[in-house]
Design a protein around this motif. Structure first.
Motif, mmCIF file in Angstrom:
data_model
loop_
_atom_site.group_PDB
_atom_site.id
_atom_site.type_symbol
_atom_site.label_atom_id
_atom_site.label_comp_id
_atom_site.label_asym_id
_atom_site.label_seq_id
_atom_site.Cartn_x
_atom_site.Cartn_y
_atom_site.Cartn_z
ATOM 1 N N UNK A 1 0.817 -1.216 0.000
ATOM 2 C CA UNK A 1 0.000 0.000 0.000
ATOM 3 C C UNK A 1 0.853 1.268 0.000
ATOM 4 N N UNK A 2 2.171 1.120 0.021
ATOM 5 C CA UNK A 2 3.095 2.260 0.058
ATOM 6 C C UNK A 2 3.840 2.371 -1.269
ATOM 7 N N UNK A 3 4.335 3.555 -1.541
ATOM 8 C CA UNK A 3 5.195 3.774 -2.709
ATOM 9 C C UNK A 3 6.510 4.330 -2.184
ATOM 10 N N UNK A 4 7.526 3.473 -2.120
ATOM 11 C CA UNK A 4 8.811 3.839 -1.544
ATOM 12 C C UNK A 4 9.718 4.459 -2.602
ATOM 13 N N UNK A 5 10.541 5.419 -2.168
ATOM 14 C CA UNK A 5 11.501 6.083 -3.040
ATOM 15 C C UNK A 5 12.879 6.038 -2.390
ATOM 16 N N UNK A 6 13.905 6.254 -3.196
ATOM 17 C CA UNK A 6 15.269 6.324 -2.677
ATOM 18 C C UNK A 6 15.332 7.440 -1.642
ATOM 19 N N UNK A 7 15.908 7.149 -0.495
ATOM 20 C CA UNK A 7 16.016 8.128 0.582
ATOM 21 C C UNK A 7 15.004 7.908 1.695
ATOM 22 N N UNK A 8 13.927 7.163 1.422
ATOM 23 C CA UNK A 8 12.953 6.849 2.462
ATOM 24 C C UNK A 8 13.588 5.903 3.480
ATOM 25 N N UNK A 9 13.081 5.927 4.703
ATOM 26 C CA UNK A 9 13.580 5.016 5.735
ATOM 27 C C UNK A 9 12.420 4.243 6.343
ATOM 28 N N UNK A 10 12.742 3.034 6.796
ATOM 29 C CA UNK A 10 11.763 2.185 7.472
ATOM 30 C C UNK A 10 12.155 2.091 8.934
ATOM 31 N N UNK A 11 11.260 2.488 9.807
ATOM 32 C CA UNK A 11 11.502 2.424 11.237
ATOM 33 C C UNK A 11 10.764 1.201 11.762
#
Length: 71
Positions: free
Chosen positions: A54-64
């Protein structure tokens, strides 16, 4: 010959400028894995797969993923 090179140079500049206008710049986002559920035993086997799809991840995003919810 010189006028042809000048025309090609102008065309390259115009294309580069037009391309820059259509490029979308986004700020990095920090995602809490699992949203409000957090990182715990999920209620079903596909919970985290559904969450990620359900997410659209991009370079630079972080997962906590290191905020643990206790039951």
């Amino acid at each position: 010959m010189a006028s042809r090179m000048g025309l090609i140079g102008c065309l390259i500049v115009v294309v580069a400028l037009l391309n820059g206008e259509t490029t979308q710049v986004t700020a990095a986002v920090e995602y809490q894995v699992g949203d409000s559920l957090g990182w715990t035993v999920p209620p079903n086997i596909s919970y985290y797969s559904n969450w990620a799809s359900s997410k659209k991840f991009f370079v630079g995003d972080t997962l906590n993923a290191f905020i643990f919810n206790t039951l």
